[in-house]
Write an enzyme that holds these catalytic residues in place. Structure first.
Site, PDB file in Angstrom:
ATOM      1  N   HIS A   1      -9.445   1.129   5.389  1.00 24.45           N
ATOM      2  CA  HIS A   1      -8.123   1.320   6.006  1.00 24.45           C
ATOM      3  C   HIS A   1      -8.285   2.322   7.160  1.00 24.45           C
ATOM      4  O   HIS A   1      -9.063   3.270   7.070  1.00 24.45           O
ATOM      5  CB  HIS A   1      -7.123   1.838   4.971  1.00 24.45           C
ATOM      6  CG  HIS A   1      -5.718   1.832   5.492  1.00 24.45           C
ATOM      7  ND1 HIS A   1      -5.257   2.791   6.368  1.00 24.45           N
ATOM      8  CD2 HIS A   1      -4.692   0.975   5.312  1.00 24.45           C
ATOM      9  CE1 HIS A   1      -4.008   2.512   6.693  1.00 24.45           C
ATOM     10  NE2 HIS A   1      -3.642   1.414   6.064  1.00 24.45           N
TER      11      HIS A   1
ATOM     12  N   SER B   1       3.833  -2.202  10.277  1.00 23.43           N
ATOM     13  CA  SER B   1       5.300  -2.272  10.370  1.00 23.43           C
ATOM     14  C   SER B   1       5.864  -3.637   9.971  1.00 23.43           C
ATOM     15  O   SER B   1       6.842  -4.104  10.564  1.00 23.43           O
ATOM     16  CB  SER B   1       5.777  -1.872  11.776  1.00 23.43           C
ATOM     17  OG  SER B   1       5.398  -0.542  12.054  1.00 23.43           O
TER      18      SER B   1
ATOM     19  N   GLU C   1      -6.619   4.735   8.077  1.00 25.56           N
ATOM     20  CA  GLU C   1      -6.388   6.142   7.719  1.00 25.56           C
ATOM     21  C   GLU C   1      -7.618   6.734   7.040  1.00 25.56           C
ATOM     22  O   GLU C   1      -7.905   7.925   7.175  1.00 25.56           O
ATOM     23  CB  GLU C   1      -5.128   6.255   6.854  1.00 25.56           C
ATOM     24  CG  GLU C   1      -3.878   6.041   7.712  1.00 25.56           C
ATOM     25  CD  GLU C   1      -2.676   5.466   6.996  1.00 25.56           C
ATOM     26  OE1 GLU C   1      -2.637   5.474   5.751  1.00 25.56           O
ATOM     27  OE2 GLU C   1      -1.755   4.991   7.700  1.00 25.56           O
TER      28      GLU C   1
ATOM     29  N   GLY D   1       2.948  -1.044   4.297  1.00 21.11           N
ATOM     30  CA  GLY D   1       2.993   0.373   3.949  1.00 21.11           C
ATOM     31  C   GLY D   1       4.415   0.804   3.656  1.00 21.11           C
ATOM     32  O   GLY D   1       4.929   0.626   2.545  1.00 21.11           O
TER      33      GLY D   1
ATOM     34  N   ASN E   1       0.856  -1.186   0.000  1.00 17.84           N
ATOM     35  CA  ASN E   1       0.000   0.000   0.000  1.00 17.84           C
ATOM     36  C   ASN E   1       0.892   1.235   0.000  1.00 17.84           C
ATOM     37  O   ASN E   1       1.485   1.576   1.018  1.00 17.84           O
ATOM     38  CB  ASN E   1      -0.895  -0.051   1.256  1.00 17.84           C
ATOM     39  CG  ASN E   1      -1.694   1.213   1.464  1.00 17.84           C
ATOM     40  OD1 ASN E   1      -1.826   2.035   0.556  1.00 17.84           O
ATOM     41  ND2 ASN E   1      -2.246   1.373   2.660  1.00 17.84           N
ATOM     42  N   TRP E   2       0.977   1.876  -1.165  1.00 16.93           N
ATOM     43  CA  TRP E   2       1.892   3.021  -1.287  1.00 16.93           C
ATOM     44  C   TRP E   2       1.351   4.272  -0.592  1.00 16.93           C
ATOM     45  O   TRP E   2       2.060   5.269  -0.485  1.00 16.93           O
ATOM     46  CB  TRP E   2       2.144   3.358  -2.769  1.00 16.93           C
ATOM     47  CG  TRP E   2       2.747   2.267  -3.590  1.00 16.93           C
ATOM     48  CD1 TRP E   2       3.085   1.002  -3.173  1.00 16.93           C
ATOM     49  CD2 TRP E   2       3.069   2.329  -4.983  1.00 16.93           C
ATOM     50  NE1 TRP E   2       3.600   0.289  -4.230  1.00 16.93           N
ATOM     51  CE2 TRP E   2       3.600   1.075  -5.356  1.00 16.93           C
ATOM     52  CE3 TRP E   2       2.956   3.324  -5.964  1.00 16.93           C
ATOM     53  CZ2 TRP E   2       4.016   0.787  -6.655  1.00 16.93           C
ATOM     54  CZ3 TRP E   2       3.358   3.055  -7.260  1.00 16.93           C
ATOM     55  CH2 TRP E   2       3.893   1.787  -7.603  1.00 16.93           C
ATOM     56  N   LYS E   3       0.102   4.234  -0.189  1.00 18.60           N
ATOM     57  CA  LYS E   3      -0.549   5.411   0.424  1.00 18.60           C
ATOM     58  C   LYS E   3      -0.385   6.626  -0.511  1.00 18.60           C
ATOM     59  O   LYS E   3      -0.444   6.467  -1.726  1.00 18.60           O
ATOM     60  CB  LYS E   3       0.000   5.649   1.836  1.00 18.60           C
ATOM     61  CG  LYS E   3      -0.116   4.378   2.676  1.00 18.60           C
ATOM     62  CD  LYS E   3       0.161   4.576   4.131  1.00 18.60           C
ATOM     63  CE  LYS E   3      -0.012   3.235   4.845  1.00 18.60           C
ATOM     64  NZ  LYS E   3       0.168   3.347   6.303  1.00 18.60           N
TER      65      LYS E   3
ATOM     66  N   GLU F   1      -4.951  -4.825  11.074  1.00 20.22           N
ATOM     67  CA  GLU F   1      -3.887  -3.828  11.231  1.00 20.22           C
ATOM     68  C   GLU F   1      -4.092  -3.054  12.533  1.00 20.22           C
ATOM     69  O   GLU F   1      -4.864  -2.088  12.561  1.00 20.22           O
ATOM     70  CB  GLU F   1      -3.921  -2.836  10.066  1.00 20.22           C
ATOM     71  CG  GLU F   1      -3.726  -3.471   8.712  1.00 20.22           C
ATOM     72  CD  GLU F   1      -3.248  -2.452   7.703  1.00 20.22           C
ATOM     73  OE1 GLU F   1      -2.148  -2.645   7.176  1.00 20.22           O
ATOM     74  OE2 GLU F   1      -3.933  -1.455   7.465  1.00 20.22           O
TER      75      GLU F   1
ATOM     76  N   GLY G   1       3.008   2.226  10.770  1.00 21.08           N
ATOM     77  CA  GLY G   1       3.975   3.304  10.554  1.00 21.08           C
ATOM     78  C   GLY G   1       4.754   3.689  11.807  1.00 21.08           C
ATOM     79  O   GLY G   1       5.433   4.705  11.832  1.00 21.08           O
TER      80      GLY G   1
HETATM   81  P1  PGA Z   1       3.121   0.250   7.654  1.00 20.08           P
HETATM   82  O1  PGA Z   1       1.614   0.486   7.072  1.00 20.08           O
HETATM   83  O2  PGA Z   1       3.626  -1.030   7.042  1.00 20.08           O
HETATM   84  O3  PGA Z   1       3.877   1.469   7.211  1.00 20.08           O
HETATM   85  O4  PGA Z   1       2.993   0.150   9.135  1.00 20.08           O
HETATM   86  C1  PGA Z   1       0.722  -0.583   6.952  1.00 20.08           C
HETATM   87  C2  PGA Z   1      -0.606  -0.082   6.416  1.00 20.08           C
HETATM   88  O5  PGA Z   1      -1.060   0.988   6.855  1.00 20.08           O
HETATM   89  O6  PGA Z   1      -1.230  -0.727   5.560  1.00 20.08           O
END
Ligand code: PGA
Length: 254
Positions: free
Chosen positions: A96, A214, A98, A235, A10-12, A168, A174
């Site tokens: 997600h 992470s 976010e 991510g 997931n490149w966000k 998650e 993150g």
């Molecule tokens: P991260 O993000 O690997 O940077 O913790 C995971 C995600 O939000 O899908």
């Protein structure tokens, strides 16, 4: 038959077209397809149509980070799941943390989004997970059950096979903090049992449940080795070809 393993990057809201192209070329260069493994790249929305061309000569799949709960029409700024499928997406994320945080997406809205995605011919990866406060208050199990249960209440049974789940924990996204393999396995098992109670044993057995938060090359092997962890939603470590390739390589055909 073993469940499929899905490693999704997931490149966000990161990378420009040149960086996205380079990343996909890098992943392709180091990628050796394995039985039962699906690797998905999930670029920001404006790059989806370009990325569809970048993956055409590979076995990488394409996904989108979200989509509208409507099929088309007067919804300015939203993205039709139908259009995503036409452009070449096979997957879309829904819910997600976010999106739930930044856009106040409710469990019901996430379920409506997932429904529109599968009706459009996409596979949905429904994200769930708790904050640190919720875990400390001991309300995380109920929260996750509600996030998952409404999906099976909303989607007709013929679509249950198009659903994957990503657990998650928000406190691990993150932050560099990962749920321990034991902690993650415990929640994944609870999720699978809950799917069984909502949708039956066969659906529960065949649904891929990904872990996210992470994930990196150094912890992927142990996480993916747990009996109820069927992949990773990545991510930060999906933004560099070497880092993402290490996670892909951590999957061992069982
Ligand atoms: P991260 O993000 O690997 O940077 O913790 C995971 C995600 O939000 O899908």
């Amino acid at each position: 038959m073993a469940r499929k393993c899905i490693i999704a990057g997931n490149w966000k809201m990161n990378l420009d077209p040149d960086q996205g192209f380079e990343l996909i070329e890098g992943i392709k260069a180091g990628f050796k397809p394995k039985a039962n493994l699906e690797v998905v790249v999930i670029p920001p929305m404006p790059l989806v149509a370009l990325a569809a061309h970048w993956v055409t000569d590979s076995t990488l799949s394409l996904g989108a980070q979200t989509s509208s709960s409507f099929r088309d029409g007067a919804h300015t700024g939203d993205t039709s799941p139908e259009l995503l499928r036409i452009l070449g997406c096979r997957y879309a994320l829904s819910g997600h943390s976010e999106r739930r945080g930044d856009h106040h997406e409710s469990d019901a809205q996430v379920a409506a989004q997932a429904k529109a995605q599968v009706e459009a011919g996409l596979k949905t990866i429904v994200c769930c997970g708790e904050s640190l406060q919720e875990r400390e208050a001991g309300v995380h199990i109920n929260k996750i059950k509600n996030q998952i249960g409404i999906i099976y209440d909303t989607l007709p049974p013929e679509y249950w096979g198009e659903v994957s789940i990503a657990y998650e924990p928000i406190w691990a996204i993150g932050t560099g903090k990962t749920a321990s393999p034991v902690q993650a396995q415990e929640i994944h098992k609870m999720i699978r049992d809950h799917i069984e109670s909502k949708a039956g044993a066969q659906v529960a057995r065949s649904t891929a449940i990904l872990y996210g938060g992470s994930v990196k090359g150094s912890n992927a092997k142990e996480l993916l080795g747990q009996p109820d962890i069927d992949g990773a939603l990545v991510g930060g470590a999906s933004l560099k070809a070497d880092d993402f390739s290490q996670i892909i390589q951590a999957y061992e055909v069982s």
